[in-house]
Design a protein around this motif. Structure first.
Motif, short mmCIF file in Angstrom:
data_model
loop_
_atom_site.label_atom_id
_atom_site.label_comp_id
_atom_site.label_asym_id
_atom_site.label_seq_id
_atom_site.Cartn_x
_atom_site.Cartn_y
_atom_site.Cartn_z
N CYS A 74 0.85 -1.33 -0.36
CA CYS A 74 0.22 0.32 -0.03
C CYS A 74 1.05 1.35 -0.16
N ARG A 75 2.18 0.92 0.94
CA ARG A 75 2.63 2.65 0.33
C ARG A 75 3.83 2.83 -0.61
N LYS A 76 4.08 0.87 -0.75
CA LYS A 76 4.27 1.81 -2.47
C LYS A 76 3.78 2.50 -3.65
N ILE A 77 2.00 1.29 -3.14
CA ILE A 77 1.47 2.11 -4.62
C ILE A 77 0.83 3.93 -4.32
N ALA A 78 0.59 4.14 -2.68
CA ALA A 78 1.02 5.90 -2.68
C ALA A 78 2.16 6.61 -2.53
N ALA A 125 -8.51 -1.57 2.01
CA ALA A 125 -9.14 -0.05 1.74
C ALA A 125 -8.74 0.40 2.50
N PHE A 126 -8.51 0.72 4.31
CA PHE A 126 -8.28 1.42 5.56
C PHE A 126 -6.19 1.81 4.98
N GLN A 127 -5.62 0.33 5.33
CA GLN A 127 -3.81 0.66 4.46
C GLN A 127 -4.21 1.56 3.82
N MET A 128 -4.93 2.00 2.49
CA MET A 128 -4.36 2.14 1.46
C MET A 128 -5.05 4.36 1.55
N VAL A 129 -6.11 4.26 2.42
CA VAL A 129 -5.68 5.32 3.24
C VAL A 129 -4.79 5.93 3.88
N ARG A 130 -4.89 5.47 4.76
CA ARG A 130 -3.26 5.34 5.59
C ARG A 130 -1.98 6.10 5.17
N ALA A 131 -1.65 4.96 3.83
CA ALA A 131 -0.93 5.23 2.95
C ALA A 131 -0.59 6.35 2.46
N ALA A 132 -2.09 6.54 2.46
CA ALA A 132 -1.80 8.21 0.81
C ALA A 132 -2.44 9.19 2.34
N ARG A 133 -2.41 9.49 3.47
CA ARG A 133 -3.12 10.45 3.82
C ARG A 133 -2.92 11.64 4.05
#
Length: 267
Positions: A74-78, A125-133
């Protein structure tokens, strides 16, 4: 016609190699997005086709392989959007299911099925929001998160009990995050019904898919089987300036299927 209301936007879409994710990617590009991050978990060839369609609309496409169930991915995607210093819209569209449509057959699913579906559909989905916040908060207008839930999570039907439960959890999480991340981030969800995508063909033969499509159309007041493009417009609306005062909302995009189902009082 919404014109170029995404002009210069940076957009991230998980699960964008086919189906609804691809349709969202193309629509945001058509409406002026500058950078579209196309996430995929497995099929590089299909993701490359999405990227080609995005670039044909004038946007830059960046492929980001990763499994949203993995926080590091997720962090890599963001990070694939970091070159612009912002994310204007994050579409949490990646999802999986277990096909066990007879919900009374409790032996058709197990704990591992629940954990796998929740890992992608909810935790991912939660992890993506956190990574992209931080990038969402850096957008000039409040960053928008749009979660792809399902009518299954509202009325308790669909491909399996774990799937319906995971999508119900996603709508509740949408409310929690909308409250917690305001005022710099808006969080909304769409709840599609049947979408005529290749997803069903991975679990059923063509004849069964045809019957499913016909049955879906017959069950809706609008008498249609929705395509990915039919649903993408609603998702993109929730990320657009037109919905700038909308957060914590769950939008049913099911051709009216819910009108013949269970009570929506729980909404």
């Amino acid at each position: 016609m919404s014109g170029r209301d995404f002009e210069g936007f940076t957009v991230v879409i998980t699960g964008a190699s086919t189906g609804l994710g691809r349709a969202i990617a193309v629509e945001t590009a058509r409406r002026g997005a500058g950078l579209v991050v196309v996430n995929y978990a497995r099929s590089a060839e299909e993701a490359e086709e999405t990227a080609r369609l995005v670039e044909a609309e004038g946007a830059k496409a960046v492929l980001a392989r990763g499994d949203v169930a993995q926080d590091e991915d997720c962090r890599k995607i963001a990070e694939a959007a970091a070159s612009t210093g912002r994310i204007d819209a994050l579409f949490n569209n990646a999802g999986v299911t277990k096909f066990a449509p007879n919900h009374a057959d409790l032996d058709a699913v197990n704990a591992e099925d629940f954990l796998r579906l929740y890992a992608v559909n909810v935790v991912g989905a939660f992890q993506m929001v956190r990574a992209a916040r931080s990038l969402l908060e850096a957008a000039p207008a409040p960053g928008a998160v749009v979660n792809t839930a399902s009518i299954a999570g509202v009325v308790g039907n669909g491909s399996s009990v774990p799937y319906a439960a995971s999508k119900g959890a996603m709508t509740t999480m949408t409310l929690s995050l909308a409250r917690a991340l305001a005022p710099r981030i808006r969080v909304n969800a769409i709840c599609p019904g049947f979408i005529d995508t290749p997803w069903f063909g991975k679990a059923m033969d063509a004849e069964r898919v045809d019957r499913l499509r016909a049955g879906a159309a017959a069950a809706t007041p609008l008498k249609v089987a929705s395509t990915a493009e039919d649903v993408a417009g609603a998702a993109v609306f929730l990320a657009s300036p037109a919905s700038r005062h909308v957060t914590g909302e769950t939008l049913l995009v099911d051709a009216g299927l819910h009108l013949g189902g269970a009570s929506l009082a729980m909404r």
